[in-house]
Design an enzyme around this catalytic site. Structure first.
Site, mmCIF file in Angstrom:
data_model
loop_
_atom_site.group_PDB
_atom_site.id
_atom_site.type_symbol
_atom_site.label_atom_id
_atom_site.label_comp_id
_atom_site.label_asym_id
_atom_site.label_seq_id
_atom_site.Cartn_x
_atom_site.Cartn_y
_atom_site.Cartn_z
ATOM 1 N N ASP A 170 0.823 -1.206 0.000
ATOM 2 C CA ASP A 170 0.000 0.000 0.000
ATOM 3 C C ASP A 170 0.859 1.258 0.000
ATOM 4 O OD1 ASP A 170 -2.027 1.813 0.147
ATOM 5 O OD2 ASP A 170 -2.699 1.277 2.151
ATOM 6 N N ASP A 393 -1.444 5.457 -6.830
ATOM 7 C CA ASP A 393 -1.758 4.574 -5.715
ATOM 8 C C ASP A 393 -1.715 3.120 -6.163
ATOM 9 O OD1 ASP A 393 -2.656 3.877 -3.093
ATOM 10 O OD2 ASP A 393 -4.686 3.663 -3.882
#
Length: 519
Positions: A170, A393
């Site tokens: 992440d 992301d």
């Protein structure tokens, strides 16, 4: 074909998919509309319902993994050529929308509570680092598609003796954390929970330790009354997804590759992480999360003395054979740096960026087949309250552009494609879609998309990164919209077959078209 897709959609909309031990279940009316994320409201707090009787609250009843059970949801096939992958587009979209709510809420909260950046010493000091430092760590990433997830997973070795755990990668968060025994309220994961009692290298960080100030405490906070009292933490993801437990240090074992190509295991002691006893959210069977954000607690930030100030990854095409895998590389990759197709754009930093965790980029314009689309420049700006802006992301699947950019891009692409293929209007999850039945993949003509950045860099995406195949007959734009007040996000579907470099020392993002299966 229309009947077949309609039947599948009907099954999807009327199938209830329980997430074992998970608590992020969206509720609300589903009124499909392109400018409002198809009816999912975008608020500062999201209404959710619980899959357990105690609303996933912090109870004292230990979790029994043996009682977990799962139920398969209806899935759509995504096909290109002769290779198939199956997953639910609905599931991926719901997960993306939940994540966007998370990122948006955290950015606004950070802007409203800005503090001075906290600095921490590296976990491994330069004097203690191996002679080959900065080394190179090469890890294999597993796609979560078989689990109905658009995220990527990495195997890590934790503890003494070291044990394997699968963590979600992440770039949108900092804290590394694992589900820990005793697990009072935990979600289902594949494999056993981490047990600090079985590791000789586990140590709690005490509440009087200066490192305790790096983490967000629970609310209400617990008074620090003794020198050996543990440091409690609460890490919030914005949508009621969170982890709570003890802030601690542990030994992580990494595989370093030296300049001559040799490799060796190296034990990194005192890696700060969260030992989570209460955890909730949709984490798709992972043991926890590996943070790669820009903040001081992330895995990448804590290991800078080992591999320097850069890491990169290369995500293979989701339609690739299962025997090829994506790669994550910590440290300088000379092959990438010598790639003549490597381009760089600067990260937005300083007071312009709402949250030090995120990797913000400054878009100037969007290109369709090389031609700039007329979009107001303020669409890409970060507002005074922390909203807006654009981030890259790893945890969001599709790409999302804030309004009015999305509507303008969608209309331009529709104009281009409908000259050759009919618009397919029976699939409301993605928009637009087109009927390409009878057209061979090599003969298909679809527009390319490009992002022009404010510093002059241009990132061009081939058609296979811009469109998603629902079947041999239907192809849809793999981009969706978010409200004007939300941030835009470049998702991992668009990043496939690009080698992406995060250079934090020079504050820049690198990207080069690459056949990732060959790395």
């Amino acid at each position: 074909m229309s009947t077949k897709i309609s039947i599948i959609l009907g099954l999807i909309f009327f199938t209830v998919t329980p997430f074992s031990g998970d608590c992020r279940i969206l509720s609300g009316k589903h009124e499909f509309n392109s400018s409002s994320l198809y009816g999912f409201s975008f608020q500062d707090s999201m209404h959710v319902s619980s899959s357990t009787s105690n609303d996933c609250g912090f109870s004292s009843t230990k979790h029994d993994p043996a009682k977990d059970h799962t139920k398969q949801s209806v899935k759509l096939q995504i096909k290109q050529g002769s290779k198939r992958k199956t997953h639910s587009v609905v599931d991926l979209k719901i997960q993306d929308l939940t994540r966007i709510q998370t990122l948006h809420a955290r950015a606004r909260k950070a802007k409203n509570h800005q503090t001075h950046k906290k600095e921490i010493p590296p976990v491994v000091s330069p004097a203690e680092a191996p002679e080959a430092s900065p080394g190179k760590l090469v890890a294999t990433l597993e796609s979560g598609m078989t689990l109905g997830s658009g995220e990527y997973f990495m195997e890590v070795l934790v503890g003494t003796p070291p044990k394997h755990f699968s963590l979600i990668l992440d770039t949108g968060s900092d804290l590394n954390w694992l589900q820990c025994l005793p697990c009072y309220d935990c979600f289902h994961q594949h494999g056993p929970f981490y047990d600090p009692e079985t590791s000789s290298s586990f140590k709690n960080i005490t509440c009087k330790d200066p490192r305790c100030s790096l983490i967000t405490p629970p609310d209400p906070s617990v008074p620090c009354e003794s020198s050996n009292q543990s440091c409690p933490y609460f890490y919030w993801y914005g949508d009621r997804s969170n982890t709570t437990g003890d802030f601690a240090v542990e030994t992580f074992t990494v595989n370093l590759t030296n300049a001559k190509g040799g490799s060796s295991e190296y034990k990194v002691e005192d890696m700060m992480f969260g030992c989570g006893h209460w955890n909730r959210g949709l984490f798709n069977g992972a043991s926890g999360l590996l943070g790669l954000g820009r903040g001081p607690l992330s895995f990448s930030s804590q290991l800078q003395s080992l591999y320097g100030h850069s890491f990169s990854y290369c995500l293979v095409d989701r339609n690739s054979d299962t025997n090829v895998s994506s790669k994550l590389i910590f440290g300088e990759d000379k092959d990438l740096l010598n790639n003549r197709n490597l381009n760089f754009t600067s990260f937005v930093h300083g007071k312009e960026a709402s949250l030090e965790t995120f990797y913000y980029l400054q878009i100037k314009s969007i290109l369709v087949n090389g031609q700039a689309v007329d979009i107001p420049e303020e669409t890409w700006s970060i507002s005074s309250d922390g909203a807006g802006g654009t981030i890259i992301d790893s945890g969001t699947t599709l790409t999302y552009f804030a309004e009015p950019a999305y509507k303008i891009i969608k209309n331009r692409i529709t104009e281009k494609v409908k000259e050759k293929y009919n618009v397919f209007e029976d699939f409301p999850i993605l928009d637009p879609c087109f009927n390409v039945s009878g057209v061979e993949g090599s003969n298909m003509e679809l527009p390319e998309l490009g992002i022009a950045f404010a510093d002059g860099a241009v990132w061009n995406f081939p058609a296979e990164n811009v469109f998603i195949w629902l079947s041999e007959e239907v192809v849809c734009l793999a981009i969706l919209g978010t409200p004007k007040s939300a941030m835009s996000i470049i998702g991992n579907y668009q990043q496939q077959n690009f080698h992406i470099l995060y250079d934090t020392k020079r504050s820049r993002l690198g990207f080069a078209p690459t056949k990732c299966a060959d790395i």
